[in-house]
Design a protein around this motif. Structure first.
Motif, PDB file in Angstrom:
ATOM      1  N   UNK A 116      -0.897 131.697  83.864  1.00 44.10           N
ATOM      2  CA  UNK A 116      -1.002 132.677  85.021  1.00 44.10           C
ATOM      3  C   UNK A 116       0.405 133.905  84.140  1.00 44.10           C
ATOM      4  N   UNK A 117       0.585 132.993  83.372  1.00 39.05           N
ATOM      5  CA  UNK A 117       1.736 134.748  82.497  1.00 39.05           C
ATOM      6  C   UNK A 117       2.975 133.984  83.067  1.00 39.05           C
ATOM      7  N   UNK A 118       4.671 134.582  82.650  1.00 39.90           N
ATOM      8  CA  UNK A 118       5.337 134.340  83.281  1.00 39.90           C
ATOM      9  C   UNK A 118       6.270 133.244  82.428  1.00 39.90           C
ATOM     10  N   UNK A 119       7.336 132.670  81.770  1.00 41.11           N
ATOM     11  CA  UNK A 119       7.387 131.334  81.755  1.00 41.11           C
ATOM     12  C   UNK A 119       7.965 129.946  82.525  1.00 41.11           C
ATOM     13  N   UNK A 120       6.846 128.919  82.073  1.00 40.63           N
ATOM     14  CA  UNK A 120       7.249 127.892  82.883  1.00 40.63           C
ATOM     15  C   UNK A 120       8.278 126.998  82.414  1.00 40.63           C
ATOM     16  N   UNK A 121       8.366 125.823  82.766  1.00 43.03           N
ATOM     17  CA  UNK A 121       9.439 125.200  82.847  1.00 43.03           C
ATOM     18  C   UNK A 121      10.288 125.067  83.313  1.00 43.03           C
ATOM     19  N   UNK A 122      10.013 126.032  84.650  1.00 46.51           N
ATOM     20  CA  UNK A 122      11.321 126.070  86.037  1.00 46.51           C
ATOM     21  C   UNK A 122      11.173 125.625  86.804  1.00 46.51           C
ATOM     22  N   UNK A 123      11.107 124.628  87.382  1.00 43.83           N
ATOM     23  CA  UNK A 123      10.458 123.553  88.571  1.00 43.83           C
ATOM     24  C   UNK A 123      11.927 124.074  89.427  1.00 43.83           C
ATOM     25  N   UNK A 169      21.192 128.227  93.171  1.00 43.84           N
ATOM     26  CA  UNK A 169      21.072 128.453  91.211  1.00 43.84           C
ATOM     27  C   UNK A 169      20.087 128.873  90.452  1.00 43.84           C
ATOM     28  N   UNK A 170      20.183 130.274  90.172  1.00 50.12           N
ATOM     29  CA  UNK A 170      18.866 130.764  89.821  1.00 50.12           C
ATOM     30  C   UNK A 170      19.000 131.368  88.029  1.00 50.12           C
ATOM     31  N   UNK A 171      18.760 130.590  87.693  1.00 47.00           N
ATOM     32  CA  UNK A 171      19.137 131.339  86.092  1.00 47.00           C
ATOM     33  C   UNK A 171      17.268 132.296  86.122  1.00 47.00           C
ATOM     34  N   UNK A 172      17.735 133.067  84.375  1.00 47.32           N
ATOM     35  CA  UNK A 172      16.215 134.249  84.092  1.00 47.32           C
ATOM     36  C   UNK A 172      15.276 132.775  84.758  1.00 47.32           C
ATOM     37  N   UNK A 173      13.932 133.782  84.402  1.00 46.34           N
ATOM     38  CA  UNK A 173      12.101 132.631  83.437  1.00 46.34           C
ATOM     39  C   UNK A 173      12.648 131.970  83.304  1.00 46.34           C
ATOM     40  N   UNK A 174      12.503 131.152  83.334  1.00 46.93           N
ATOM     41  CA  UNK A 174      12.101 129.697  82.163  1.00 46.93           C
ATOM     42  C   UNK A 174      12.905 129.023  82.144  1.00 46.93           C
ATOM     43  N   UNK A 175      13.786 128.909  82.900  1.00 46.28           N
ATOM     44  CA  UNK A 175      15.586 127.888  82.893  1.00 46.28           C
ATOM     45  C   UNK A 175      15.225 127.336  84.316  1.00 46.28           C
ATOM     46  N   UNK A 176      15.071 126.319  84.269  1.00 48.56           N
ATOM     47  CA  UNK A 176      15.101 125.020  86.111  1.00 48.56           C
ATOM     48  C   UNK A 176      16.701 125.532  86.884  1.00 48.56           C
ATOM     49  N   UNK A 177      16.176 126.154  87.590  1.00 44.96           N
ATOM     50  CA  UNK A 177      16.564 126.621  88.614  1.00 44.96           C
ATOM     51  C   UNK A 177      17.596 125.516  89.544  1.00 44.96           C
ATOM     52  N   UNK A 178      18.557 125.272  90.095  1.00 43.69           N
ATOM     53  CA  UNK A 178      19.647 123.997  91.306  1.00 43.69           C
ATOM     54  C   UNK A 178      19.752 124.256  92.679  1.00 43.69           C
ATOM     55  N   UNK A 179      18.931 123.455  93.856  1.00 45.46           N
ATOM     56  CA  UNK A 179      19.057 124.147  94.436  1.00 45.46           C
ATOM     57  C   UNK A 179      20.573 122.600  95.557  1.00 45.46           C
ATOM     58  N   UNK A 180      21.510 122.841  96.490  1.00 48.72           N
ATOM     59  CA  UNK A 180      22.135 121.516  96.792  1.00 48.72           C
ATOM     60  C   UNK A 180      22.152 121.812  98.041  1.00 48.72           C
TER      61      UNK A 180
END
Length: 453
Positions: A371-378, A395-406
């Motif tokens: 459906x478009x966009x970059x994956x690999x970023x759960x 932490x929310x980096x650009x699309x395709x990079x995994x974020x981290x919630x603490x």
């Protein structure tokens, strides 16, 4: 946390443009060519950009076009012009952050400072340790370097040329250093001047909640909530329908209601293969709190990764765990807390999907299902994170990079007693919580004075 920047929107009377919405980039180009004076731009300004992204919102039919301003093929930080185009090809609105007369404001196109030196300057600015461990890096392509993160950062250190606009009106060439600190408290995008070595711009991709005060960081107890223990339910589900005992939507906190066992809450549009899928085929790949949208786990040791003991719902995917708000400590109830965090991450993913935060708009998914966009970023969601207290960050980096919630543990008694002894010699006691402004109060509570309106 929707990976977007604030823009100044100029709303226009919708005027028909001769184009179809599927040619939205051409609509944008023609509009700039005929309206650059109104935008206070030059002809050169509207000829030097790249299409950053283009996506459509399913709920309103708008196509969103984002243009990134460049000079000598080098992007200008935050110089974005976005246009929102209706289905009939007319322009609804736009936001303009292009730098006017850019070509006459830039200072240079060639860096004097190397990429490695820029990383060292950035680390020195933030007083980050282990700078001696920084290697020589690898140049991926002209103007783009990557450095190994071992002993320095949580992710690879990416460095690229970028222009930074200053308040003085000057536009200076800089190295943009993408650096995720080892403590996960900051994920810097820092611009280091390629001529002077000074840090001239920065933004943090970690968003912190700011509820507490310095003396509340002490681990001096656990907040007790006045409610009875919940009885453990041994309810199982039928077939393959997953179930989660959690605080559902509209229950603001444990003070506002009890948990419920929710059966198969995944939305069929936003999460068509359920919350435990990653391969776009029927059947769960994980029986733990992990799937396409989020991997939830505890991080009580503050190591920024799973310890391998996530809650396991078994083949029936039944995540039904006990929860008690009196001792023992919450660390003995990790399964319930982590399940709740898994549910809420997935719930917000599914809800925001209907408001346009989908794959093309850069949402958080391992597999974008074509459906478009970059994956690999759960989302990496860390429950009861041990690196802090009384707070949270994302932490929310650009699309395709995994974020981290603490998500940190809230501890200590956040309420203080206020004793009023006059007038008339009558003594009454009240509980109060500190405001987010004003001076510090003594920790021993010995503060006396006249109470005035």
């Amino acid at each position: 946390m929707l990976k977007r920047v604030l823009s100044y929107f100029l709303f226009l009377i919708c005027c028909p443009l001769v184009a179809q919405v599927d040619d939205a980039a051409a609509v944008a180009q023609r509009y700039l060519e005929t309206h650059y004076n109104e935008l206070e731009l030059t002809v050169t300004d509207v000829q030097n950009y790249v299409l950053s992204s283009q996506t459509s919102s399913k709920h309103n039919g708008l196509t969103h076009v984002y243009l990134q301003q460049v000079h000598a093929n080098i992007p200008v930080h935050n110089a974005i012009l976005n246009l929102n185009i209706k289905e009939d090809g007319s322009l609804l609105s736009l936001g303009n952050r292009f730098v006017s007369d850019l070509a006459n404001k830039v200072n240079t196109t060639s860096p004097s400072l190397g990429a490695r030196d820029a990383v060292l300057r950035m680390m020195n600015h933030f007083n980050l340790p282990n700078a001696d461990a920084l290697g020589n890096g690898t140049e991926k392509e002209p103007g783009q370097w990557v450095f190994a993160p071992e002993g320095l950062a949580l992710e690879s250190i990416n460095v690229s040329l970028r222009y930074q606009s200053l308040a003085t009106g000057e536009v200076r060439l800089a190295w943009n250093v993408d650096f995720y600190q080892l403590d996960a408290q900051h994920w810097w995008q820092a611009r280091v001047d390629t001529q002077t070595g000074q840090l001239i711009g920065r933004n943090d991709q970690v968003v912190h909640c700011e509820f507490d005060h310095p003396h509340y960081h002490e681990k001096n107890g656990i907040v007790e909530i006045a409610m009875g223990n919940e009885a453990l339910s041994f309810l199982t589900t039928n077939g393959d329908d997953p179930a989660y005992r959690v605080f559902p939507l509209f229950i603001e906190s444990p003070n506002h209601g009890n948990r419920e066992l929710l059966v198969d809450p995944a939305d069929p549009v936003a999460s068509p293969f359920g919350w435990h899928d990653v391969n776009a085929q029927e059947g769960a790949e994980y029986t733990i709190t992990r799937g396409n949208n989020v991997h939830a786990y505890h991080d009580i040791l503050g190591i920024n990764q799973s310890s391998g003991d996530e809650p396991d719902g078994g083949d029936s995917l039944c995540f039904d765990f006990p929860l008690c708000f009196t001792p023992p400590l919450p660390y003995t109830q990790l399964d319930a807390a982590t399940t709740n965090l898994f549910y809420w991450n997935n719930l917000t993913h599914d809800l925001w999907y209907y408001y346009g935060f989908d794959e093309g708009s850069g949402n958080f998914q391992e597999n974008n299902y074509g459906n478009g966009g970059d994956g690999g970023d759960y989302v990496r969601a860390e429950a009861l994170d041990g690196s802090g207290t009384n707070n949270a960050n994302f932490a929310t980096p650009p699309d395709g990079s995994r974020p981290r919630m603490q998500m940190y543990l809230w501890g200590g008694n956040l309420q203080r007693p206020l004793r009023v002894t006059s007038p008339n010699g009558q003594t009454r006691q009240y509980d109060f919580a500190r405001a987010n402004f004003g001076g510090e109060l003594p920790d021993d509570g010995n503060l006396a004075g006249e109470l005035v309106l």
